[in-house]
Structure formats: structure tokens, C-alpha cells
Design a protein around this motif. Structure first.
Motif, mmCIF file in Angstrom:
data_model
loop_
_atom_site.group_PDB
_atom_site.id
_atom_site.type_symbol
_atom_site.label_atom_id
_atom_site.label_comp_id
_atom_site.label_asym_id
_atom_site.label_seq_id
_atom_site.Cartn_x
_atom_site.Cartn_y
_atom_site.Cartn_z
ATOM 1 N N GLY A 153 39.867 11.144 18.445
ATOM 2 C CA GLY A 153 39.321 9.790 18.414
ATOM 3 C C GLY A 153 37.820 9.717 18.593
ATOM 4 N N LEU A 154 37.146 10.866 18.512
ATOM 5 C CA LEU A 154 35.696 10.855 18.714
ATOM 6 C C LEU A 154 34.909 11.237 17.468
ATOM 7 C CD1 LEU A 154 36.943 11.944 21.771
ATOM 8 C CD2 LEU A 154 34.562 11.425 22.245
ATOM 9 N N GLY A 155 35.598 11.774 16.452
ATOM 10 C CA GLY A 155 34.907 12.150 15.223
ATOM 11 C C GLY A 155 33.913 13.276 15.440
ATOM 12 N N LEU A 156 32.853 13.233 14.639
ATOM 13 C CA LEU A 156 31.824 14.279 14.744
ATOM 14 C C LEU A 156 30.910 14.001 15.933
ATOM 15 C CD1 LEU A 156 30.449 16.774 13.295
ATOM 16 C CD2 LEU A 156 28.802 15.102 12.475
ATOM 17 N N ARG A 157 30.741 14.965 16.770
ATOM 18 C CA ARG A 157 29.878 14.841 17.952
ATOM 19 C C ARG A 157 28.931 16.031 18.017
ATOM 20 N NH1 ARG A 157 30.800 10.247 21.280
ATOM 21 N NH2 ARG A 157 32.323 9.056 20.078
ATOM 22 N N CYS A 158 28.211 16.109 19.123
ATOM 23 C CA CYS A 158 27.231 17.173 19.333
ATOM 24 C C CYS A 158 27.753 18.127 20.406
ATOM 25 C CB CYS A 158 25.929 16.511 19.800
ATOM 26 S SG CYS A 158 24.583 17.645 20.009
ATOM 27 N N GLN A 159 27.536 19.405 20.197
ATOM 28 C CA GLN A 159 27.885 20.378 21.236
ATOM 29 C C GLN A 159 27.024 20.133 22.472
ATOM 30 O OE1 GLN A 159 28.470 24.579 20.170
ATOM 31 N NE2 GLN A 159 27.915 23.992 18.090
ATOM 32 N N ARG A 160 27.494 20.614 23.586
ATOM 33 C CA ARG A 160 26.698 20.508 24.812
ATOM 34 C C ARG A 160 25.638 21.620 24.772
ATOM 35 N NH1 ARG A 160 28.038 17.657 28.967
ATOM 36 N NH2 ARG A 160 30.282 17.586 28.583
ATOM 37 N N PHE A 161 24.365 21.212 24.766
ATOM 38 C CA PHE A 161 23.291 22.196 24.668
ATOM 39 C C PHE A 161 22.109 21.768 25.526
ATOM 40 C CE2 PHE A 161 21.836 19.126 21.513
ATOM 41 C CZ PHE A 161 20.457 19.126 21.695
ATOM 42 N N SER A 162 21.218 22.716 25.772
ATOM 43 C CA SER A 162 19.906 22.392 26.349
ATOM 44 C C SER A 162 18.876 23.272 25.649
ATOM 45 C CB SER A 162 19.879 22.622 27.866
ATOM 46 O OG SER A 162 20.020 23.988 28.149
ATOM 47 N N MET A 163 17.664 22.767 25.587
ATOM 48 C CA MET A 163 16.580 23.483 24.905
ATOM 49 C C MET A 163 15.269 23.218 25.612
ATOM 50 S SD MET A 163 16.667 22.509 20.889
ATOM 51 C CE MET A 163 18.159 22.566 19.938
ATOM 52 N N VAL A 164 14.368 24.177 25.502
ATOM 53 C CA VAL A 164 12.958 23.905 25.774
ATOM 54 C C VAL A 164 12.274 24.001 24.418
ATOM 55 C CG1 VAL A 164 10.846 24.647 26.915
ATOM 56 C CG2 VAL A 164 13.040 24.858 28.103
ATOM 57 N N VAL A 165 11.563 22.963 24.068
ATOM 58 C CA VAL A 165 10.872 22.901 22.772
ATOM 59 C C VAL A 165 9.391 22.691 23.049
ATOM 60 C CG1 VAL A 165 10.701 21.676 20.582
ATOM 61 C CG2 VAL A 165 12.924 21.914 21.695
ATOM 62 N N ASP A 166 8.574 23.620 22.554
ATOM 63 C CA ASP A 166 7.124 23.522 22.774
ATOM 64 C C ASP A 166 6.449 23.227 21.443
ATOM 65 O OD1 ASP A 166 4.764 23.496 24.121
ATOM 66 O OD2 ASP A 166 4.624 25.670 24.391
ATOM 67 N N LYS A 167 5.802 22.092 21.365
ATOM 68 C CA LYS A 167 5.099 21.646 20.140
ATOM 69 C C LYS A 167 6.008 21.790 18.918
ATOM 70 C CE LYS A 167 0.638 22.984 22.099
ATOM 71 N NZ LYS A 167 1.106 23.894 23.173
ATOM 72 N N GLY A 194 34.234 22.030 26.005
ATOM 73 C CA GLY A 194 35.059 21.859 27.214
ATOM 74 C C GLY A 194 34.490 22.526 28.450
ATOM 75 N N THR A 195 33.313 23.164 28.322
ATOM 76 C CA THR A 195 32.728 23.820 29.495
ATOM 77 C C THR A 195 31.363 23.210 29.807
ATOM 78 O OG1 THR A 195 31.519 25.561 28.298
ATOM 79 C CG2 THR A 195 33.838 25.993 28.827
ATOM 80 N N PHE A 196 30.938 23.400 31.036
ATOM 81 C CA PHE A 196 29.608 22.945 31.446
ATOM 82 C C PHE A 196 29.073 23.968 32.439
ATOM 83 C CE2 PHE A 196 27.073 20.286 34.509
ATOM 84 C CZ PHE A 196 25.951 20.214 33.708
ATOM 85 N N GLU A 197 28.269 24.896 31.935
ATOM 86 C CA GLU A 197 27.727 25.951 32.804
ATOM 87 C C GLU A 197 26.253 26.201 32.506
ATOM 88 O OE1 GLU A 197 30.254 29.390 32.326
ATOM 89 O OE2 GLU A 197 32.037 28.227 32.885
ATOM 90 N N LYS A 198 26.007 26.637 31.242
ATOM 91 C CA LYS A 198 24.654 27.132 30.910
ATOM 92 C C LYS A 198 23.646 26.037 30.599
ATOM 93 C CE LYS A 198 26.592 29.858 27.733
ATOM 94 N NZ LYS A 198 26.716 30.748 26.600
ATOM 95 N N THR A 199 24.123 24.818 30.364
ATOM 96 C CA THR A 199 23.226 23.779 29.834
ATOM 97 C C THR A 199 22.754 22.783 30.902
ATOM 98 O OG1 THR A 199 25.034 22.284 29.249
ATOM 99 C CG2 THR A 199 24.391 23.926 27.609
ATOM 100 N N SER A 200 22.998 23.119 32.160
ATOM 101 C CA SER A 200 22.606 22.196 33.234
ATOM 102 C C SER A 200 21.096 22.168 33.414
ATOM 103 C CB SER A 200 23.256 22.633 34.548
ATOM 104 O OG SER A 200 22.708 23.860 34.950
#
Ligand code: BEZ
Length: 160
Positions: A120-134, A146-152
Motif C-alpha cells: 500500500g505504499l508504492g514506490l518509496r526511497c530506501q533508508r540512506f544517509s549521505m554527506v554531499v560536498d558542493k 526493514g533495518t535502521f543501523e548505518k543511516t543514523s
């Protein structure tokens, strides 16, 4: 293909909620000349996103900025009305810039799709984190569905 360290952030149109209503904003404008901590998640108001992921970045916002981050950005495949309501509910204020990827432009261009069709959610985004410089990806963390570890926020802080 999934975006990787060293890649340029895709040039796409996103939206944000303002006092006047939803407004388009280009990813180029969000990232231009800045060091940005970005995190993406499967959905506003969903349990882990509301109880852990976004609150973690709110708690660590000052610490991230102290380490040179100019802006913290939250991306979700939701419309700007939902992102605005979630921001109010979570008392985000100016700590995190809440970005609606309602058409999944960013998610698809970055290869970060999460297919929750059938739930019931369709297309979504994976759980991610990034540092973006310029506009260039310097760090990238992705949590398996289903997990939450590396992206905190804590993990990203340790990366800086
Ligand atoms: C999650 O937070 O990982 C999630 C949220 C909604 C549906 C599926 C997964």
C-alpha cells in the motif's frame, strides 16, 4: 544504478512546503556550494522514521553543524503537504530542511528506489544517509529494507 561516492547529485526538481504552499526547488539549488548531510527514508509518519530516524537528526543537528555541515536535508517520496505536516508534528523548525520527492525524481535518478507495492505504499526511497560536498557524494550509507543501523545521525556524525 545506485549512486556512489564520487558521483554528482542528480539535477532534479523537488518540492518543499512554504507559508505560501508547496514550492518547487532544484537539487542544484539545495546542494550548490554547501556541505549537506542528507538522509532519505521510506515515508513520513511511518514508525521508524518518526520514532528514530528524523528525531536522531534533530537531536544531532547542532553537532553536525559544528562539524562543518551547512544544511541537513530529509528526503522522502511524499508530497509537500505531508512533509510539511510531518515537520510540524516533529517540531523540525529550521534544524532540518524537509524535501518532498513526490514524483520520486531524486529517488529514481539516484537509484535508491524501494518498491513497497503490495503493502500500500508504492514506490518509496530506501533508508540512506549521505554527506554531499558542493554537489558531490562524499559518504553514502544505505540500510537494507526493514533495518535502521548505518543511516543514523550518530553514524553520519562519526563519518565526518
Ligand atoms: C520502514 O520504516 O522501514 C518502513 C516503513 C513503511 C513500510 C515499510 C518499511
Amino acid at each position: 544504478m545506485t549512486i556512489k561516492v564520487g558521483d554528482k547529485i542528480p539535477s532534479v526538481t523537488l518540492h518543499t512546503m512554504t507559508k505560501e504552499g508547496p514550492k518547487p526547488i532544484s537539487s542544484d539549488d539545495i546542494f550548490k556550494g554547501k556541505k549537506v548531510a542528507v538522509f532519505g527514508l521510506p515515508g513520513a509518519f511511518t514508525p521508524t522514521c518518526s520514532a528514530k530516524h528524523l528525531p536522531g537528526f534533530l537531536k544531532k543537528a547542532a553537532a553536525l553543524k559544528k562539524k562543518g555541515v551547512d544544511e541537513i536535508v530529509c528526503v522522502s517520496v511524499n508530497d509537500a503537504f505531508v512533509m510539511g505536516a510531518w515537520a510540524k508534528d516533529q517540531k523540525v523548525g529550521k534544524k532540518v530542511f524537509m524535501v518532498a520527492d513526490g514524483d520520486a525524481n531524486f529517488t529514481k535518478a539516484a537509484g535508491l528506489e524501494l518498491d513497497l507495492t503490495g503493502r500500500g505504499l508504492g514506490l518509496r526511497c530506501q533508508r540512506f544517509s549521505m554527506v554531499v560536498d558542493k554537489g558531490v557524494v562524499k559518504k553514502l550509507n544505505i540500510d537494507p529494507p526493514g533495518t535502521f543501523e548505518k543511516t543514523s545521525a550518530e553514524s553520519l556524525l562519526a563519518d565526518l
